[in-house]
Enzyme design. Structure first.
Site, short mmCIF file in Angstrom:
data_model
loop_
_atom_site.label_atom_id
_atom_site.label_comp_id
_atom_site.label_asym_id
_atom_site.label_seq_id
_atom_site.Cartn_x
_atom_site.Cartn_y
_atom_site.Cartn_z
N CYS A 105 0.82 -1.22 0.00
CA CYS A 105 0.00 0.00 0.00
C CYS A 105 0.85 1.28 0.00
O CYS A 105 0.35 2.35 -0.33
CB CYS A 105 -0.95 0.01 1.19
SG CYS A 105 -2.15 -1.32 1.12
N HIS A 151 -3.20 7.72 2.12
CA HIS A 151 -3.61 6.39 1.65
C HIS A 151 -5.03 6.17 2.14
O HIS A 151 -5.35 6.43 3.30
CB HIS A 151 -2.66 5.34 2.22
CG HIS A 151 -3.11 3.94 1.97
ND1 HIS A 151 -3.59 3.52 0.75
CD2 HIS A 151 -3.16 2.86 2.80
CE1 HIS A 151 -3.90 2.23 0.84
NE2 HIS A 151 -3.67 1.82 2.06
N ASN A 178 -10.05 0.31 -0.12
CA ASN A 178 -8.58 0.33 -0.13
C ASN A 178 -8.08 -0.26 -1.46
O ASN A 178 -8.20 -1.46 -1.69
CB ASN A 178 -8.08 -0.50 1.06
CG ASN A 178 -6.58 -0.44 1.22
OD1 ASN A 178 -5.86 -0.02 0.31
ND2 ASN A 178 -6.10 -0.87 2.37
O1 UT7 Z 1 -3.69 -0.68 3.41
C1 UT7 Z 1 -2.89 -1.34 4.34
C2 UT7 Z 1 -3.21 -0.85 5.66
N1 UT7 Z 1 -4.41 -1.47 6.17
C3 UT7 Z 1 -5.17 -0.80 6.99
O2 UT7 Z 1 -4.93 0.35 7.18
C4 UT7 Z 1 -6.26 -1.52 7.74
C5 UT7 Z 1 -6.13 -1.19 9.20
N2 UT7 Z 1 -7.16 -1.79 10.04
C6 UT7 Z 1 -8.45 -1.42 9.99
O3 UT7 Z 1 -8.84 -0.60 9.18
C7 UT7 Z 1 -9.39 -1.97 11.03
O4 UT7 Z 1 -8.64 -2.62 12.04
C8 UT7 Z 1 -10.43 -2.96 10.44
C9 UT7 Z 1 -11.42 -2.20 9.59
C10 UT7 Z 1 -9.73 -4.03 9.65
C11 UT7 Z 1 -11.20 -3.61 11.60
O5 UT7 Z 1 -11.82 -2.63 12.39
P1 UT7 Z 1 -11.70 -2.70 13.98
O6 UT7 Z 1 -12.50 -1.60 14.51
O7 UT7 Z 1 -10.25 -2.73 14.31
O8 UT7 Z 1 -12.46 -4.05 14.31
P2 UT7 Z 1 -11.91 -5.38 14.96
O9 UT7 Z 1 -11.05 -6.11 14.00
O10 UT7 Z 1 -11.38 -5.09 16.33
O11 UT7 Z 1 -13.26 -6.16 15.10
C12 UT7 Z 1 -14.31 -5.73 15.94
C13 UT7 Z 1 -15.43 -6.72 15.80
C14 UT7 Z 1 -14.96 -8.16 15.94
O12 UT7 Z 1 -15.96 -8.88 16.61
P3 UT7 Z 1 -15.82 -9.23 18.20
O13 UT7 Z 1 -14.55 -10.01 18.30
O14 UT7 Z 1 -15.74 -7.89 18.86
O15 UT7 Z 1 -17.05 -9.99 18.46
C15 UT7 Z 1 -14.89 -8.64 14.51
O16 UT7 Z 1 -15.07 -10.02 14.40
O17 UT7 Z 1 -16.02 -6.62 14.50
C16 UT7 Z 1 -16.03 -7.90 13.88
N3 UT7 Z 1 -15.90 -7.74 12.44
C17 UT7 Z 1 -16.94 -7.53 11.64
N4 UT7 Z 1 -18.25 -7.44 11.88
C18 UT7 Z 1 -19.06 -7.22 10.85
C19 UT7 Z 1 -14.77 -7.73 11.69
N5 UT7 Z 1 -15.08 -7.54 10.40
C20 UT7 Z 1 -16.42 -7.41 10.34
C21 UT7 Z 1 -17.32 -7.20 9.30
N6 UT7 Z 1 -18.63 -7.10 9.59
N7 UT7 Z 1 -16.93 -7.06 8.00
#
Ligand code: UT7
Length: 325
Positions: free
Chosen positions: A115, A252, A282
């Protein structure tokens, strides 16, 4: 002190025709439009059609940038394509773009920094121009991340999209000061200790398969918030500038929450941040040139504006470029 500068002569982008709204994922995954919007800011993404290759997207963006620059391909010395999703293992996607443009002179190569690829490519192109190796360089970011998604993994497959953006850099004379037009400073980093936070679980020498993307999202999030503002401020300082001089952050486009946190750390209001993530998700190395192209087309970015572009990606790799439009 008179010095060479690489100025932006043209910009363009291309997004594939097929638009996929968040609601589409509700049919096959335990997810919702509301979750995707609130956690990422993404509303839709574009996916390449069957048989449409990364080079096809890159070529469209390249032609748009040539039109914008009012230049013919005969006037371009080099083509760099930043991509992690090349058409083939080799030859490079850049040589396919070169062939499609009927360019038989100069040189073309791919650069891979995931990225952060466009920032790395822009920095390399700038070095080639400043050192006199090339007079005009086309820098393209082009990706088809839809080809490396695990469609069962809701934590990654809703985040990415396909697209391409291109800029044309041209050698110009400057004073060496911060009021010059063109690239004023760059700042690049990588730290391979973090390989396992974001990777594709296949490859030529390991599995002989393409593999799918794996990401520790929350860990990447923490690195992003910490590292992006830092690299942007370092690049600004190298140019003899500060946060207060910034007209536009062109980040980005991965997650709106990361974009907002970075802007806040830099004390730059969101009115001065180019945001396009809602429309394409992304797109990895393509995201910054797409944002530059959209920002210019919207009339946000104007001649003379001071821009800082920053990105982080797999590796980890991260960096920034400060430039005056
Ligand atoms: O380009 C390269 C760089 N990449 C990035 O910049 C990505 C960086 N990371 C992110 O943008 C975020 O961490 C994500 C968008 C990937 C995830 O968001 P988050 O707020 O960090 O969520 P999380 O991974 O902590 O997940 C929170 C909850 C989890 O459930 P529990 O464990 O709290 O029950 C996940 O299982 O949300 C759940 N979850 C979803 N729920 C509905 C994860 N993905 C989804 C989804 N729909 N698509």
């Amino acid at each position: 002190m008179q010095t060479h500068r690489a100025i932006i002569k043209g910009v363009g982008h291309y997004l594939p025709e097929r638009v996929v709204p968040n609601s589409e994922f509700e049919k096959t995954l335990d997810t919702s439009d509301a979750w995707i919007r609130t956690r990422t800011g993404i509303e839709r993404r574009h996916f390449a059609a069957e048989g449409q290759l990364t080079s096809d997207l890159a070529i469209r963006a390249a032609r748009a940038a040539l039109r914008d620059a009012v230049l013919s391909v005969d006037e371009i010395d080099a083509v760099i394509v930043a991509t992690s999703t090349p058409d083939q293992t080799f030859p490079s996607t850049a040589t396919k773009v070169q062939a499609a443009l009927d360019m038989t002179h100069g040189f073309a190569f791919d650069l891979q920094a995931v990225c952060a690829g466009f920032v790395f490519a822009l920095s390399n192109a700038n070095a080639m121009i400043v050192s006199g190796q090339a007079r005009r360089v086309m820098v393209i970011g082009a990706e088809t991340f839809s080809r490396i998604m695990d469609w069962q993994d809701r934590s990654t497959c809703v985040l990415f999209g396909d697209g391409a953006g291109a800029v044309i850099l041209e050698a110009s004379e400057g004073t060496g000061g911060p009021n010059d037009q063109g690239i004023l400073a760059t700042d690049l980093h990588s730290d391979g200790r973090f390989n396992s936070l974001l990777y594709v679980d296949g490859g030529v020498s390991s599995t002989q398969t393409t593999g799918v993307l794996k990401m520790e999202g929350p860990e990447i999030f923490k690195h992003a918030v910490q590292k992006l503002a830092q690299t942007a401020e370092t690049a600004l300082a190298k140019a003899g500038l500060t946060d207060r001089d910034v007209d536009w952050i062109v980040p980005h486009q991965a997650n709106l929450r990361i974009i907002k946190a970075t802007a806040q750390k830099m004390h730059v209001p969101m009115e001065r941040v180019v945001v396009t993530v809602q429309n394409h998700g992304n797109t990895s190395a393509a995201s910054i040139p797409i944002a530059l192209s959209v920002g210019a087309a919207r009339g946000q970015i104007k001649p003379g504006d001071l821009l800082v572009a920053e990105a982080i990606g797999g590796g980890l790799t991260w960096g920034s470029v400060v430039l005056r439009w």
